[in-house]
Scaffold this motif. Structure first.
Motif, PDB file in Angstrom:
ATOM      1  N   GLY A  40       0.942  -1.209   0.063  1.00 62.00           N
ATOM      2  CA  GLY A  40      -0.153  -0.083  -0.082  1.00 62.00           C
ATOM      3  C   GLY A  40       0.883   1.226  -0.135  1.00 62.00           C
ATOM      4  O   GLY A  40       0.602   2.111  -0.692  1.00 62.00           O
ATOM      5  N   ASN A  41       1.828   1.188   0.620  1.00 60.42           N
ATOM      6  CA  ASN A  41       2.631   2.509   0.793  1.00 60.42           C
ATOM      7  C   ASN A  41       3.694   2.499  -0.252  1.00 60.42           C
ATOM      8  O   ASN A  41       3.970   3.638  -0.602  1.00 60.42           O
ATOM      9  CB  ASN A  41       3.439   2.560   2.378  1.00 60.42           C
ATOM     10  CG  ASN A  41       2.549   2.831   3.363  1.00 60.42           C
ATOM     11  OD1 ASN A  41       1.997   3.895   3.722  1.00 60.42           O
ATOM     12  ND2 ASN A  41       2.365   1.612   4.258  1.00 60.42           N
ATOM     13  N   ALA A  42       4.253   1.417  -1.149  1.00 60.12           N
ATOM     14  CA  ALA A  42       4.999   1.606  -2.226  1.00 60.12           C
ATOM     15  C   ALA A  42       4.095   2.045  -3.150  1.00 60.12           C
ATOM     16  O   ALA A  42       4.501   2.845  -4.159  1.00 60.12           O
ATOM     17  CB  ALA A  42       5.325   0.053  -2.416  1.00 60.12           C
ATOM     18  N   ILE A  46       5.015   5.383  -5.675  1.00 57.36           N
ATOM     19  CA  ILE A  46       4.846   5.096  -7.071  1.00 57.36           C
ATOM     20  C   ILE A  46       4.048   6.037  -7.536  1.00 57.36           C
ATOM     21  O   ILE A  46       4.442   6.673  -8.802  1.00 57.36           O
ATOM     22  CB  ILE A  46       4.505   3.725  -7.383  1.00 57.36           C
ATOM     23  CG1 ILE A  46       5.718   2.764  -6.938  1.00 57.36           C
ATOM     24  CG2 ILE A  46       4.540   3.614  -8.761  1.00 57.36           C
ATOM     25  CD1 ILE A  46       5.445   1.111  -7.166  1.00 57.36           C
ATOM     26  N   ALA A  47       2.926   6.114  -7.001  1.00 60.53           N
ATOM     27  CA  ALA A  47       1.936   7.071  -7.765  1.00 60.53           C
ATOM     28  C   ALA A  47       2.437   8.736  -7.643  1.00 60.53           C
ATOM     29  O   ALA A  47       2.162   9.398  -8.760  1.00 60.53           O
ATOM     30  CB  ALA A  47       0.500   7.140  -6.870  1.00 60.53           C
ATOM     31  N   ASP A  69       6.005   4.257   6.983  1.00 60.72           N
ATOM     32  CA  ASP A  69       5.128   3.331   7.065  1.00 60.72           C
ATOM     33  C   ASP A  69       5.552   1.931   6.387  1.00 60.72           C
ATOM     34  O   ASP A  69       5.619   0.867   6.735  1.00 60.72           O
ATOM     35  CB  ASP A  69       3.564   3.765   6.634  1.00 60.72           C
ATOM     36  CG  ASP A  69       2.918   4.511   7.683  1.00 60.72           C
ATOM     37  OD1 ASP A  69       3.493   4.284   8.959  1.00 60.72           O
ATOM     38  OD2 ASP A  69       2.031   5.203   7.254  1.00 60.72           O
ATOM     39  N   PHE A  70       6.067   2.255   5.033  1.00 60.86           N
ATOM     40  CA  PHE A  70       6.603   1.250   4.207  1.00 60.86           C
ATOM     41  C   PHE A  70       7.806   0.429   4.919  1.00 60.86           C
ATOM     42  O   PHE A  70       7.767  -0.664   5.041  1.00 60.86           O
ATOM     43  CB  PHE A  70       7.317   1.633   3.013  1.00 60.86           C
ATOM     44  CG  PHE A  70       8.096   0.858   2.115  1.00 60.86           C
ATOM     45  CD1 PHE A  70       7.423   0.023   1.199  1.00 60.86           C
ATOM     46  CD2 PHE A  70       9.447   0.935   2.161  1.00 60.86           C
ATOM     47  CE1 PHE A  70       8.079  -0.894   0.587  1.00 60.86           C
ATOM     48  CE2 PHE A  70      10.114   0.003   1.472  1.00 60.86           C
ATOM     49  CZ  PHE A  70       9.295  -0.906   0.513  1.00 60.86           C
ATOM     50  N   TRP A  71       8.853   1.053   5.460  1.00 61.84           N
ATOM     51  CA  TRP A  71       9.904   0.667   6.242  1.00 61.84           C
ATOM     52  C   TRP A  71       9.414   0.075   7.569  1.00 61.84           C
ATOM     53  O   TRP A  71      10.090  -0.933   7.894  1.00 61.84           O
ATOM     54  CB  TRP A  71      11.028   1.612   6.330  1.00 61.84           C
ATOM     55  CG  TRP A  71      11.762   2.067   5.284  1.00 61.84           C
ATOM     56  CD1 TRP A  71      11.704   3.185   4.425  1.00 61.84           C
ATOM     57  CD2 TRP A  71      12.644   1.091   4.360  1.00 61.84           C
ATOM     58  NE1 TRP A  71      12.456   2.838   3.272  1.00 61.84           N
ATOM     59  CE2 TRP A  71      12.949   1.572   3.211  1.00 61.84           C
ATOM     60  CE3 TRP A  71      12.758  -0.395   4.668  1.00 61.84           C
ATOM     61  CZ2 TRP A  71      13.827   0.985   2.244  1.00 61.84           C
ATOM     62  CZ3 TRP A  71      13.723  -0.919   3.757  1.00 61.84           C
ATOM     63  CH2 TRP A  71      14.038  -0.126   2.706  1.00 61.84           C
ATOM     64  N   LEU A  72       8.490   0.509   8.126  1.00 61.27           N
ATOM     65  CA  LEU A  72       7.963  -0.211   9.380  1.00 61.27           C
ATOM     66  C   LEU A  72       7.361  -1.696   8.884  1.00 61.27           C
ATOM     67  O   LEU A  72       7.536  -2.456   9.715  1.00 61.27           O
ATOM     68  CB  LEU A  72       6.986   0.682  10.171  1.00 61.27           C
ATOM     69  CG  LEU A  72       7.139   1.763  10.769  1.00 61.27           C
ATOM     70  CD1 LEU A  72       6.014   2.742  11.445  1.00 61.27           C
ATOM     71  CD2 LEU A  72       7.740   1.432  12.285  1.00 61.27           C
TER      72      LEU A  72
END
Length: 343
Positions: A40-42, A46-47, A69-72
């Motif tokens: 979701g965060n990736a 990207i968007a 949030d991605f790295w979490l």
């Protein structure tokens, strides 16, 4: 943030690991949470990179939150889950424990600071109107984001790195990895106030001010209406404009309110539990505490859904990216089938 996990000291651990009846459903739940947080965060990042219409200052702050949030999801959740599967045995050594704690605490605190910045930025937009773009440029946003990361690093990291060196005490039992200040009531309470209480109060005040600004926009002064009454067409085009602007502002305000609500529901229980544990280690059940840790991290998986719900451009980009992934997967499968047939 993490719970207590343990260090391997080279000796064989005699504690029993979880049974398959526990590992399988737990693994499924964690896998879903990690996938949602990472993907979701990736997709959010990207968007933002591929769609020039999304490259606003406000969305830069959202993307910064998405990065944390991605790295979490990719780092903190995955590594911590390994320790759960090993019955809380920490297999990565003393030094990586320090690295893990620093990164985890910094990421969690940065996500809190990001929400404060996002709320403040929305208030500035409402107050300054057309002049907002002159005051809040991309460079200004980049500076704010850089400062926020420095602040996030400074609160916990020095204590994580040097607490045992300063005090001359090692409170970790053999095979354990947790923050040295976990049982220091004053430090834990102070940082909890800085990390949660103050940001929550600030965010609540900012969102209330945002609400007041939106209310001002919904009221059209009699003098303005009198000036417009000479031309019905111009008048109609201008109420329409006010309504459209107000509608967007209200939608953005609802998004912020939801973001704050999710933050409060996922962070408050964990914060209260850490304060209690700092002076009463046995007062919080370990399984309840584990649930609160994952509840806190679950915010990282929820936020992307809020972006897509609030912003149609994010939603369209998410759908397009997922469609491209499916088409690419189908194309690869077809190529594999054809190559097998021809061979």
């Amino acid at each position: 943030m993490n719970s207590t996990v343990s260090f391997e000291d080279g000796e064989e651990d005699e504690t029993e690991e979880f049974s398959l009846y526990v590992i399988i459903p737990l693994g499924i739940c964690v896998a879903v949470l990690v996938v949602l947080a990472v993907m979701g965060n990736a997709l959010t990042v990207i968007a933002f990179g591929r769609d020039i219409k999304l490259r606003s200052v406000y969305n830069m702050y959202l993307v910064n939150l998405a990065v944390t949030d991605f790295w979490l999801g990719l780092f903190s959740m995955l590594i911590y889950f390994v320790t759960i599967l090993k019955n809380y045995i920490w297999p990565f050594g003393y030094h990586f424990c320090k690295v893990f704690l620093v990164i985890d605490y910094v990421l969690c605190l940065e996500s809190v600071i990001s929400i404060v910045i996002i709320s403040y930025d929305r208030l500035l937009l409402l107050k300054h109107g057309p002049h907002y773009v002159l005051k809040e440029s991309i460079k200004v946003a980049q500076v704010k984001i850089a400062i926020s990361w420095v602040l996030a690093f400074c609160l916990y990291s020095p204590a994580i790195i040097g607490w045992d060196l300063w005090t001359g005490e090692e409170i970790n039992e053999p095979n354990f990895c947790h923050a040295q200040f976990a049982y220091h009531f004053v430090f834990t309470t102070t940082t909890a106030v800085i990390e949660f209480v103050i940001p929550f109060i600030a965010i609540s005040i900012l969102n209330f001010l945002i609400y007041l600004e939106i209310r001002k926009r919904t009221v059209v002064s009699p003098m303005t209406m009198a000036g417009k009454s000479s031309s019905k067409r111009i008048t109609d085009e201008n109420i329409a404009g006010v309504k459209e602007t107000t509608r967007k502002d209200i939608k953005a305000a609802r998004f912020l309110a939801t973001l704050v609500l999710v933050f409060a529901l996922t962070w408050a229980p964990y914060t209260i539990a850490t304060i209690i544990i700092s002076f009463c280690d046995d007062c919080v059940n370990e399984y309840i505490y584990e649930f609160l840790v994952w509840l806190l991290w679950s915010k990282s998986a929820i936020n992307p859904f809020l972006y897509a719900y609030n912003n149609t451009m994010f939603y369209k980009n998410f759908k397009e990216a997922l469609r491209c992934c499916r088409e690419s997967k189908v194309g690869n499968q077809n190529s594999t089938v054809v190559s097998r047939v021809t061979s």
